[in-house]
Design an enzyme around this catalytic site. Structure first.
Site, PDB file in Angstrom:
ATOM      1  N   GLY A   1      10.493 -19.290  10.275  1.00 40.50           N
ATOM      2  CA  GLY A   1      11.134 -19.331   8.659  1.00 40.50           C
ATOM      3  C   GLY A   1      10.154 -19.042   7.745  1.00 40.50           C
TER       4      GLY A   1
ATOM      5  N   GLN B   1       6.438 -19.497  -0.455  1.00 42.55           N
ATOM      6  CA  GLN B   1       5.165 -19.478   0.199  1.00 42.55           C
ATOM      7  C   GLN B   1       4.550 -18.143   0.149  1.00 42.55           C
ATOM      8  OE1 GLN B   1       7.843 -20.753   4.122  1.00 42.55           O
ATOM      9  NE2 GLN B   1       5.745 -21.793   4.686  1.00 42.55           N
TER      10      GLN B   1
ATOM     11  N   CYS C   1       4.619 -25.794   9.813  1.00 37.10           N
ATOM     12  CA  CYS C   1       4.749 -25.097   8.692  1.00 37.10           C
ATOM     13  C   CYS C   1       3.670 -24.023   8.649  1.00 37.10           C
ATOM     14  CB  CYS C   1       4.808 -25.995   7.397  1.00 37.10           C
ATOM     15  SG  CYS C   1       4.959 -25.080   5.972  1.00 37.10           S
ATOM     16  N   LEU C   2       3.909 -22.780   8.236  1.00 34.83           N
ATOM     17  CA  LEU C   2       3.163 -21.579   8.314  1.00 34.83           C
ATOM     18  C   LEU C   2       2.150 -21.974   7.070  1.00 34.83           C
ATOM     19  CD1 LEU C   2       5.356 -18.528   8.888  1.00 34.83           C
ATOM     20  CD2 LEU C   2       3.679 -19.898  10.405  1.00 34.83           C
TER      21      LEU C   2
ATOM     22  N   GLU D   1      13.266 -24.930   4.642  1.00 33.42           N
ATOM     23  CA  GLU D   1      13.056 -23.681   3.762  1.00 33.42           C
ATOM     24  C   GLU D   1      13.405 -23.855   2.405  1.00 33.42           C
ATOM     25  OE1 GLU D   1      10.977 -21.632   4.980  1.00 33.42           O
ATOM     26  OE2 GLU D   1      11.282 -21.975   7.183  1.00 33.42           O
TER      27      GLU D   1
ATOM     28  N   HIS E   1      11.191 -25.882   0.721  1.00 37.93           N
ATOM     29  CA  HIS E   1      10.077 -24.835  -0.002  1.00 37.93           C
ATOM     30  C   HIS E   1      10.578 -24.511  -1.492  1.00 37.93           C
ATOM     31  CE1 HIS E   1       6.889 -24.766   2.709  1.00 37.93           C
ATOM     32  NE2 HIS E   1       7.783 -24.548   3.912  1.00 37.93           N
TER      33      HIS E   1
HETATM   34 NI    NI Z   1       7.404 -24.146   5.946  1.00 45.36          NI
END
Ligand code: NI
Length: 180
Positions: A46, A51, A91-92, A134, A137
């Site tokens: 996701g 981000q 989380c990326l 998400e 975010h």
């Molecule tokens: Ni994330």
């Protein structure tokens, strides 16, 4: 298509609150394509526009086993349902960190697709968890916010020390399956 740079915690731009998409033109379509490419390349399941430093309420998700079923949520509105369940999340934007987070086991989602068409969805399992992560975010919230101050400081110092906050150095080593 293009790969976008993913902001890395504690980058302050991760705190920006995303605004609703009101015009559905080719820039929205291009952004959705680039976000999907960036998510698949990371690899993650996701990605929220926040981000990649775009303050628009756009989320891409693919929780399918073979990562061949892209889902796009624009201006998503969630209603949490079901019990609270704790799962290990990644989380990326917080590479290498896995944290247990409690979320609703089911959600009702109202959103627009990339053409601006409204749809509704009832989600459970991984998709339900991922969409909650998400939408956080989009509201400027990162999953480490659920940690104690002490643990959050430790994560922040670790990522600063590793020099990953440049946003350029995100590597492709194996991330947890829930990285988003
Ligand atoms: Ni994330």
């Amino acid at each position: 298509m293009a790969l976008l740079d993913i902001l890395v915690y504690p980058d302050p731009r991760l705190r920006n609150k995303a605004l609703p998409v009101e015009v559905f033109d080719e820039t929205v379509g291009k952004l959705v394509e680039d976000m999907a490419e960036t998510m698949y390349a990371a690899p993650g399941i996701g990605l929220a526009a926040t981000q990649v430093n775009v303050a628009k309420r756009i989320v891409v998700i693919d929780t399918s086993e073979h990562q061949d079923r892209l889902q796009v949520f624009i201006n998503p509105v969630l209603t949490g349902m079901g019990e609270l369940v704790e799962t290990e999340e990644g989380c990326l934007s917080v590479p290498g960190v896995i944290v247990p987070v409690k979320r609703h086991s089911e959600v009702h989602i109202s959103a627009l697709d990339k053409n601006g068409e409204p749809f509704e969805l009832h989600a459970s399992g991984l998709l339900a968890i991922c969409i909650q992560h998400e939408v956080d975010h989009l509201d400027g919230k990162v999953f480490v916010d659920y940690l104690s101050q002490l643990k959050r400081d430790r994560v922040r110092k670790q990522l600063l020390r590793e020099g990953r906050s440049s946003g350029k150095s995100f590597d492709k080593r194996k991330e947890p399956v829930t990285a988003s």
